[in-house]
Write a protein that holds these residues in place. Structure first.
Motif, mmCIF file in Angstrom:
data_model
loop_
_atom_site.group_PDB
_atom_site.id
_atom_site.type_symbol
_atom_site.label_atom_id
_atom_site.label_comp_id
_atom_site.label_asym_id
_atom_site.label_seq_id
_atom_site.Cartn_x
_atom_site.Cartn_y
_atom_site.Cartn_z
ATOM 1 N N ASN A 92 38.875 33.630 37.412
ATOM 2 C CA ASN A 92 40.076 34.482 38.051
ATOM 3 C C ASN A 92 40.271 34.018 39.370
ATOM 4 O O ASN A 92 39.567 34.279 40.561
ATOM 5 C CB ASN A 92 39.845 36.014 37.783
ATOM 6 N N THR A 125 42.035 34.643 42.015
ATOM 7 C CA THR A 125 42.191 35.488 43.080
ATOM 8 C C THR A 125 41.144 35.737 43.856
ATOM 9 O O THR A 125 41.037 35.759 45.008
ATOM 10 C CB THR A 125 42.759 36.909 42.597
ATOM 11 N N TYR A 126 39.918 35.845 43.435
ATOM 12 C CA TYR A 126 38.435 35.913 44.265
ATOM 13 C C TYR A 126 38.359 34.960 45.233
ATOM 14 O O TYR A 126 38.119 35.263 46.458
ATOM 15 C CB TYR A 126 37.544 36.214 43.266
HETATM 16 C C1 LIG Z 1 42.363 38.668 38.251
HETATM 17 O O1 LIG Z 1 41.995 39.567 39.283
HETATM 18 C C2 LIG Z 1 42.978 40.441 39.783
HETATM 19 C C3 LIG Z 1 42.029 41.418 40.593
HETATM 20 O O2 LIG Z 1 41.126 42.126 40.204
HETATM 21 C C4 LIG Z 1 43.697 41.114 38.702
HETATM 22 O O3 LIG Z 1 44.767 41.893 39.092
HETATM 23 C C5 LIG Z 1 44.564 40.028 37.836
HETATM 24 O O4 LIG Z 1 44.979 40.715 36.690
HETATM 25 C C6 LIG Z 1 43.265 39.048 37.233
HETATM 26 N N1 LIG Z 1 43.927 38.211 36.508
HETATM 27 C C7 LIG Z 1 43.536 37.716 35.293
HETATM 28 C C8 LIG Z 1 44.269 36.470 34.811
HETATM 29 O O5 LIG Z 1 42.642 38.256 34.784
#
Ligand SMILES: *[C@@H]1O[C@H](CO)[C@@H](O)[C@H](O)[C@H]1NC(C)=O
Ligand SMILES: *[C@@H]1O[C@H](CO)[C@@H](O)[C@H](O)[C@H]1NC(C)=O
Ligand SMILES: *[C@@H]1O[C@H](CO)[C@@H](O)[C@H](O)[C@H]1NC(C)=O
Length: 529
Positions: free
Chosen positions: A436, A438-439
Motif C-alpha cells: 500500500n 500510502t505508507y
Molecule cells: C492503504 O492504506 C490506507 C491507510 O491505512 C487505507 O486508507 C487505504 O484504503 C489502503 N489502500 C488499499 C488499496 O488497501
C-alpha cells in the motif's frame, strides 16, 4: 573527504581564538540509547573546538571509558555496584516488558513502573554520592572551571552538580512520564485537551473519554513523581545545597531543554523559548555498506530488503517468539537483515540473515530498503523519518508505544502487539506497508518536512549550548511562571476573587430587591388601607 574534515577543524580552531568562544563542557552521564544520541552531540562539540569531560560511573551499560581513541576526557566515578548487579537489573526490566507485561493489568503496570523507577533512582543516588560526597573530586571539578554542564533529567544528579559548581546547565532528552518534568519543573504549557501525555499512547485528536484519560494521567504522573521525589531526593538536595529546595525546583533552573523530537514527529503544541526541538540530530546520509552486506542487499532484486532491529537493549528473545518472527520473515519476498544476538531460530528462512550488529542508518538510507521493523525507539524512528522508510512497530516499553502511535497517526506505520504476536500478523503488516503506497508516501512526506529546516537540528543544539556558554546562561528566555505558585499559575486566586466579587454583588442586589419589594409592599398595603 579527509581534507574537508581537516579544513573544518582548522576553521573551528581559528574561530576558537576569538575569546570566550571555546568552552569547557562537563557531562553528567546518561546511558543506553540516551548516550548513543548524546554522544553525537558531544562529538560535534569536540569538532568545534570545545573540551568535553564526561563523568562516567565505573559500572555502566554503553559508555566505554577505557577506549583510548575516544575524543572525550573521562572522569570515572567509582560506584559501589557491580556490572553483574546492573546487568541483572536490566535483564529483569527487559524480561518484564518483553514477556510478562501482557499478563499484567494497567495498575500492575503502573506499579511496575514505580518499582523500576525506584531501582534506577537508587542507582542515580549511588552515582551522585560518589561525586558530591567526595570533596577532592569536587574540588578538582571546581578548579577545572567548566562553562556548562549537559545532563539528562532522567539521570538525576546533573542539576545538583551544576548548582554546586555554580555553572549553567542544559538538558538533552526525549520525555519524562506524563511530561511531568517538562510541565511542572520546566514550565512547558501542555493543555491536556490536545497535548497527549507521554506514555499515554494517545494522539492530539482525543474524544471525551480519551481527554478524561489524558487529564487523569497528567494528574497521576504529577502526584507519582512529586511523591517519589519527595521521598528520595528533595531532602538530599536540600542537605547538599544547604538550603531548603526540591529536585523539581533545581531542574527548573535548566537554561535550555533540548528535546529529541521535531514537528515532523511531534503534534503541534505550545512551547517556550528555552525549549528547542532537535529531533534527528544524530541522523546522517547513508554511507556505503560493508561489501558482504551490499552483495546480500543487491541479491534481493526488485523486491528490495526489510531491516529488522529491536534496538540496543533487546538482543535476545524467547525461542517461541524468535520462531514466530523468523517464520514470518521467511514468507516475505524481500531479503531481511535482522539484528539479533540470541540463538538461531529453527524457522529461519533462506531470505533472512542474522547479524550481531547492523549499520542501521546506512541500511535505512539504502535505495533498496522497503520497510523497517522496529521496537520504536526514538533514535531508530528518526533514522526512518530522515530516510523516508515506512515502519512496522513492535513497541515494548518506555516511549516506544507513544512513538509508534505518533507514526501511525501520521500514516507511516502499522502497529503490532509484541505480546500476542502471530506469524500471519507480521507477514500481513510488512506486506501492507510495502504494497500500500500510502505508507511510503507519508514516510517521504515526513522526510521532506524533516530536511526542510532553516538550520539543521545538530547545529541548533550546538548553537544553544554555545549560546549558554557565551552568555553564561539564557535567563532572558526563562518564563516568569517559575515564580508563581500552582494556583497563581492557573489564575485560581484571580478567579476566586472575581467569584467572590460576583457573589457579593449578587448578594447586595438580592438584598436591595428584597428591601425594595418590602417597601413597595408596605406602600401598596398603606394605599389599599
Ligand atoms: C492503504 O492504506 C490506507 C491507510 O491505512 C487505507 O486508507 C487505504 O484504503 C489502503 N489502500 C488499499 C488499496 O488497501
Ligand atoms: C537467549 O535466551 C534463551 C532462552 O530465553 C537462552 O536459552 C539463551 O541462552 C539466551 N542466549 C543468550 C545469548 O543470552
Ligand atoms: C502484497 O505483496 C506480496 C508480495 O509482494 C504479495 O504476496 C501479496 O499478495 C500482496 N498483497 C496484496 C493485498 O496486494
Amino acid at each position: 573527504m579527509m581534507g574537508q574534515r581537516f579544513l573544518w577543524l582548522l576553521w573551528a580552531y581559528t574561530y576558537c581564538w576569538s575569546p570566550g568562544f571555546c568552552g569547557k563542557v562537563v557531562v553528567w552521564p546518561t546511558d543506553a540509547s540516551h548516550w548513543i544520541n548524546l554522544k553525537v552531540l558531544l562529538e560535534e562539540l569536540i569538532l568545534r573546538g570545545h573540551e568535553v569531560t564526561v563523568l562516567v560511573p565505573s559500572t555502566n551499560l554503553l559508555i566505554d571509558y577505557q577506549d583510548t581513541s575516544s575524543p572525550f576526557t573521562f572522569e570515572v566515578l567509582q560506584v559501589p555496584f557491580t556490572q553483574e548487579t546492573l546487568d541483572a537489573i536490566m535483564e529483569d526490566f527487559l524480561n518484564t516488558w518483553l514477556n510478562e507485561h501482557t499478563k499484567l493489568s494497567f495498575w500492575e503496570v503502573l506499579w511496575k513502573v514505580r518499582k523500576d523507577l525506584e531501582v534506577f533512582s537508587d542507582i542515580s543516588r549511588m552515582t551522585c554520592d560518589t561525586l558530591v560526597l567526595n570533596p577532592q573530586l569536587m574540588a578538582k571539578l571546581q578548579q577545572a572551571k567548566f562553562d556548562i554542564l549537559i545532563a539528562d533529567p532522567l539521570a538525576i544528579g546533573g542539576e545538583l552538580v551544576a548548582e554546586i559548581l555554580a555553572i549553567p546547565f542544559v538538558y538533552s532528552f526525549r520525555f519524562s512520564v506524563g511530561n511531568m518534568a517538562e510541565r511542572l519543573c520546566g514550565g512547558l504549557p501542555s493543555p491536556p485537551s490536545y497535548v497527549p501525555a507521554s506514555m499515554g499512547r494517545l494522539t492530539d485528536r482525543m474524544h471525551f473519554m480519551e481527554r478524561l484519560q489524558n487529564f487523569l494521567f497528567y494528574l497521576y504522573s504529577d502526584y507519582f513523581y512529586l511523591d517519589h521525589w519527595r521521598d528520595k531526593w528533595d531532602e538530599y538536595y536540600s542537605d547538599i545545597l544547604g538550603r531548603p529546595t526540591t529536585l523539581c525546583e533545581t531542574m527548573g533552573k535548566a537554561e535550555m531543554w533540548l528535546i529529541r523530537t521535531y514537528w515532523d514527529f511531534e503534534f503541534p503544541r505550545p512551547f517556550l523559548p528555552n525549549f528547542e526541538f532537535v529531533g534527528g540530530l544524530h541522523c546522517q546520509p547513508a554511507k556505503p555498506l560493508p561489501k558482504e552486506m551490499e552483495e546480500f542487499v543487491q541479491s534481493s532484486g526488485e523486491h528490495g530488503i526489510v531491516v529488522f532491529s529491536l534496538g540496543s537493549m533487546v538482543y535476545n528473545l524467547s525461542d517461541e517468539k524468535s520462531n514466530i518472527i523468523a517464520g514470518a520473515l521467511s514468507q516475505l519476498p524481500q531479503k531481511v537483515l535482522w539484528r539479533y544476538k540470541g540463538r538461531k531460530p529453527e524457522t529461519l528462512g533462506s531470505n533472512t540473515r542474522i547479524y550481531d550488529w547492523i549499520p542501521q542508518n546506512d541500511l535505512l538510507g539504502h535505495p533498496l530498503t522497503k520497510a523497517f521493523i522496529t521496537h520504536g525507539g526514538t533514535n531508530g524512528i528518526y533514522e526512518a523519518i530522515y530516510h523516508g522508510v515506512p515502519l512496522v512497530g513492535l513497541p515494548m516499553f518506555a516511549d516506544q508505544h507513544d512513538n509508534i502511535a505518533h507514526m501511525r497517526a501520521k500514516g507511516a506505520a502499522v502497529e503490532l502487539d509484541f505480546g500476542t504476536l502471530k506469524t500471519q500478523d507480521l507477514v500481513d503488516a510488512v506486506n501492507t506497508v510495502i504494497n500500500n503506497s500510502t505508507y511510503k508516501e507519508n514516510a517521504l512526506k515526513l522526510s521532506r518536512i524533516h530536511h526542510d529546516q532553516p538550520v539543521k537540528p545538530l547545529d541548533r543544539a550546538v548553537f544553544w549550548i554555545e549560546f549558554v556558554m557565551r552568555h553564561k546562561g539564557a535567563k532572558h528566555l526563562r518564563p516568569a511562571s517559575h515564580h508563581l505558585t500552582w494556583y497563581q499559575y492557573h489564575c485560581l486566586d484571580v478567579l476566586a476573587f472575581l467569584f467572590t466579587c460576583a457573589a457579593i454583588a449578587v448578594f447586595i442586589l438580592v438584598k436591595c430587591c428584597l428591601f425594595c419589594c418590602k417597601k413597595c409592599g408596605r406602600i401598596t398595603k398603606k394605599k389599599k388601607e
